[in-house]
Design a protein around this motif. Structure first.
Motif, PDB file in Angstrom:
ATOM      1  N   VAL A 195       0.839  -1.200   0.000  1.00  0.00           N
ATOM      2  CA  VAL A 195       0.000   0.000   0.000  1.00  0.00           C
ATOM      3  C   VAL A 195       0.873   1.248   0.000  1.00  0.00           C
ATOM      4  N   HIS A 196       1.914   1.233   0.825  1.00  0.00           N
ATOM      5  CA  HIS A 196       2.831   2.375   0.867  1.00  0.00           C
ATOM      6  C   HIS A 196       3.413   2.646  -0.519  1.00  0.00           C
ATOM      7  N   THR A 197       3.832   1.586  -1.187  1.00  0.00           N
ATOM      8  CA  THR A 197       4.460   1.733  -2.501  1.00  0.00           C
ATOM      9  C   THR A 197       3.480   2.270  -3.529  1.00  0.00           C
ATOM     10  N   ARG A 198       2.237   1.800  -3.459  1.00  0.00           N
ATOM     11  CA  ARG A 198       1.241   2.243  -4.429  1.00  0.00           C
ATOM     12  C   ARG A 198       0.819   3.695  -4.199  1.00  0.00           C
ATOM     13  N   LEU A 199       0.673   4.072  -2.931  1.00  0.00           N
ATOM     14  CA  LEU A 199       0.151   5.404  -2.632  1.00  0.00           C
ATOM     15  C   LEU A 199       1.224   6.466  -2.486  1.00  0.00           C
ATOM     16  N   ALA A 200       2.451   6.040  -2.168  1.00  0.00           N
ATOM     17  CA  ALA A 200       3.527   7.026  -1.964  1.00  0.00           C
ATOM     18  C   ALA A 200       4.849   6.481  -2.489  1.00  0.00           C
ATOM     19  N   PRO A 201       4.925   6.190  -3.790  1.00  0.00           N
ATOM     20  CA  PRO A 201       6.162   5.619  -4.336  1.00  0.00           C
ATOM     21  C   PRO A 201       7.354   6.547  -4.116  1.00  0.00           C
ATOM     22  N   GLY A 202       8.415   5.978  -3.553  1.00  0.00           N
ATOM     23  CA  GLY A 202       9.606   6.762  -3.269  1.00  0.00           C
ATOM     24  C   GLY A 202       9.584   7.469  -1.937  1.00  0.00           C
ATOM     25  N   ALA A 203       8.427   7.476  -1.277  1.00  0.00           N
ATOM     26  CA  ALA A 203       8.311   8.159   0.024  1.00  0.00           C
ATOM     27  C   ALA A 203       7.594   7.256   1.028  1.00  0.00           C
ATOM     28  N   GLU A 204       7.883   5.962   0.926  1.00  0.00           N
ATOM     29  CA  GLU A 204       7.166   4.992   1.745  1.00  0.00           C
ATOM     30  C   GLU A 204       7.350   5.218   3.246  1.00  0.00           C
ATOM     31  N   ALA A 205       8.581   5.477   3.670  1.00  0.00           N
ATOM     32  CA  ALA A 205       8.847   5.656   5.101  1.00  0.00           C
ATOM     33  C   ALA A 205       8.109   6.873   5.650  1.00  0.00           C
ATOM     34  N   ALA A 206       8.105   7.951   4.892  1.00  0.00           N
ATOM     35  CA  ALA A 206       7.405   9.160   5.329  1.00  0.00           C
ATOM     36  C   ALA A 206       5.898   8.919   5.402  1.00  0.00           C
ATOM     37  N   PHE A 207       5.392   8.158   4.439  1.00  0.00           N
ATOM     38  CA  PHE A 207       3.967   7.840   4.417  1.00  0.00           C
ATOM     39  C   PHE A 207       3.590   7.015   5.652  1.00  0.00           C
ATOM     40  N   GLN A 208       4.412   6.005   5.958  1.00  0.00           N
ATOM     41  CA  GLN A 208       4.133   5.185   7.136  1.00  0.00           C
ATOM     42  C   GLN A 208       4.200   6.029   8.406  1.00  0.00           C
ATOM     43  N   GLY A 209       5.157   6.934   8.452  1.00  0.00           N
ATOM     44  CA  GLY A 209       5.250   7.819   9.607  1.00  0.00           C
ATOM     45  C   GLY A 209       4.023   8.685   9.778  1.00  0.00           C
ATOM     46  N   ALA A 210       3.491   9.172   8.666  1.00  0.00           N
ATOM     47  CA  ALA A 210       2.299  10.018   8.731  1.00  0.00           C
ATOM     48  C   ALA A 210       1.089   9.231   9.199  1.00  0.00           C
ATOM     49  N   ILE A 211       0.976   7.982   8.722  1.00  0.00           N
ATOM     50  CA  ILE A 211      -0.134   7.140   9.159  1.00  0.00           C
ATOM     51  C   ILE A 211       0.006   6.808  10.640  1.00  0.00           C
ATOM     52  N   SER A 212       1.224   6.432  11.052  1.00  0.00           N
ATOM     53  CA  SER A 212       1.461   6.095  12.461  1.00  0.00           C
ATOM     54  C   SER A 212       1.084   7.255  13.378  1.00  0.00           C
ATOM     55  N   ALA A 213       1.356   8.465  12.942  1.00  0.00           N
ATOM     56  CA  ALA A 213       1.062   9.645  13.759  1.00  0.00           C
ATOM     57  C   ALA A 213      -0.435   9.807  13.997  1.00  0.00           C
ATOM     58  N   ARG A 214      -1.259   9.232  13.123  1.00  0.00           N
ATOM     59  CA  ARG A 214      -2.711   9.355  13.263  1.00  0.00           C
ATOM     60  C   ARG A 214      -3.311   8.230  14.100  1.00  0.00           C
ATOM     61  N   VAL A 215      -2.489   7.230  14.437  1.00  0.00           N
ATOM     62  CA  VAL A 215      -2.936   6.131  15.294  1.00  0.00           C
ATOM     63  C   VAL A 215      -2.741   6.559  16.748  1.00  0.00           C
ATOM     64  N   PRO A 216      -3.754   6.466  17.592  1.00  0.00           N
ATOM     65  CA  PRO A 216      -3.568   6.884  18.981  1.00  0.00           C
ATOM     66  C   PRO A 216      -2.377   6.234  19.678  1.00  0.00           C
ATOM     67  N   LEU A 217      -2.079   4.971  19.386  1.00  0.00           N
ATOM     68  CA  LEU A 217      -0.902   4.326  19.985  1.00  0.00           C
ATOM     69  C   LEU A 217       0.391   4.660  19.250  1.00  0.00           C
ATOM     70  N   LYS A 218       0.290   5.453  18.174  1.00  0.00           N
ATOM     71  CA  LYS A 218       1.447   5.995  17.458  1.00  0.00           C
ATOM     72  C   LYS A 218       2.351   4.937  16.831  1.00  0.00           C
ATOM     73  N   ARG A 219       1.769   3.835  16.408  1.00  0.00           N
ATOM     74  CA  ARG A 219       2.561   2.812  15.729  1.00  0.00           C
ATOM     75  C   ARG A 219       1.640   1.875  14.964  1.00  0.00           C
ATOM     76  N   TYR A 220       2.239   1.115  14.056  1.00  0.00           N
ATOM     77  CA  TYR A 220       1.523   0.031  13.400  1.00  0.00           C
ATOM     78  C   TYR A 220       1.461  -1.168  14.350  1.00  0.00           C
ATOM     79  N   GLY A 221       0.462  -2.017  14.150  1.00  0.00           N
ATOM     80  CA  GLY A 221       0.403  -3.271  14.869  1.00  0.00           C
ATOM     81  C   GLY A 221       1.307  -4.299  14.211  1.00  0.00           C
ATOM     82  N   THR A 222       1.413  -5.461  14.842  1.00  0.00           N
ATOM     83  CA  THR A 222       2.228  -6.545  14.296  1.00  0.00           C
ATOM     84  C   THR A 222       1.352  -7.743  13.968  1.00  0.00           C
ATOM     85  N   ASN A 223       1.869  -8.590  13.092  1.00  0.00           N
ATOM     86  CA  ASN A 223       1.169  -9.831  12.770  1.00  0.00           C
ATOM     87  C   ASN A 223       0.924 -10.655  14.026  1.00  0.00           C
ATOM     88  N   GLU A 224       1.917 -10.675  14.904  1.00  0.00           N
ATOM     89  CA  GLU A 224       1.830 -11.492  16.110  1.00  0.00           C
ATOM     90  C   GLU A 224       0.741 -10.996  17.063  1.00  0.00           C
TER      91      GLU A 224
END
Length: 257
Positions: A195-224
């Motif tokens: 999803v990062h690659t499709r929506l923000a090619p070349g800026a994946e890390a920044a995109f993930q950071g922006a999404i994480s900032a909108r999550v109240p726990l400030k991070r992505y979850g894990t598979n586990e």
């Protein structure tokens, strides 16, 4: 005693991500697990990573009746029945405005996510009835609870899975079969990376950071973390839980500040 001792589990979408993590945890908790997916190489990697004689795989397209009958039949023939089904296989589809979204793309999303889930439960139910009951865990999404712009097919399919869980909980109850839905949020895995690659090619890390900032726990979850939720619903610890919708999204659907 391990929580899934002597249980037989089928996990669709087992070639990676949440499915692979769920299969690994279930094996550690005593289950014999059959992982299902479309790609042989991915399934083999899951099996090899788990490294146990209690996990095996079946290559199948979950949207096809004959493939579903086959993987359910394989699980029964290998292990004598089915106690747990984690219907996790999913296809995200395109991010497009509805006017640009083709009918074929819509049908593919619905075929995998909705039809594939319904088929898995339809054909696993009789095997569970013979075992005296069981647990079905459906992977929905936080997109099944809220609207998601330019993602109409996926959002529609995940809403449908919540309705399916609630309806089939009634069908399963007389047979001691519980049906629940889990709604993950943004999870740090291959699907989100694409999803990062499709929506923000070349800026994946920044995109993930922006999404994480909108999550109240400030991070992505894990598979586990999702796998542990699946374990609870698969085990007898959740014996009075059916028709439920369980959210693991870091607080996203609680609302934004």
């Amino acid at each position: 005693m391990r929580r899934l001792e002597n249980k037989v589990a089928v996990v669709t979408g087992g070639g990676g991500g949440i499915g692979a993590a769920t299969a690994a945890l279930f094996v550690r908790e005593g289950a014999r697990v059959v992982v299902v997916g479309r790609t042989e190489d991915k399934l083999r990697k899951t099996v090899e990573a788990i490294g146990s004689e209690n996990v095996s795989h079946v290559v199948a397209d979950v949207s096809k009746v004959e493939d579903t009958e086959r993987y359910v039949g394989e699980a029964v023939s290998r292990h004598g029945g089915i106690d747990v089904l984690v219907s996790n296989a999913g296809y995200e589809g395109p991010y497009k405005a509805m006017t640009e979204h083709s009918v074929e793309e819509f049908d593919r999303v619905m075929s995998t996510n909705v039809r594939g889930t319904w088929l898995s439960i339809k054909y696993a139910f009789p095997a569970m009835v013979k075992r005296g009951g069981g647990s079905v865990v459906i992977t929905s999404s936080m997109a099944g609870l809220v609207g998601s712009p330019t993602h109409s097919a996926y959002t529609s399919s995940k809403h449908a899975l919540i309705g399916m869980a609630r309806a089939l909980a009634h069908d399963g109850a007389p047979h001691n079969i519980r049906v629940n839905a889990v709604c993950p949020g943004v999870i740090d895995n291959e699907m989100m990376a694409s999803v990062h690659t499709r929506l923000a090619p070349g800026a994946e890390a920044a995109f993930q950071g922006a999404i994480s900032a909108r999550v109240p726990l400030k991070r992505y979850g894990t598979n586990e973390e999702i796998a542990r939720f699946n374990l609870f619903l698969a085990s007898d610890e959740s014996s009075y839980c059916t028709g439920g919708v369980y959210v693991a999204d870091g607080g996203v659907t609680a609302g934004f500040m």
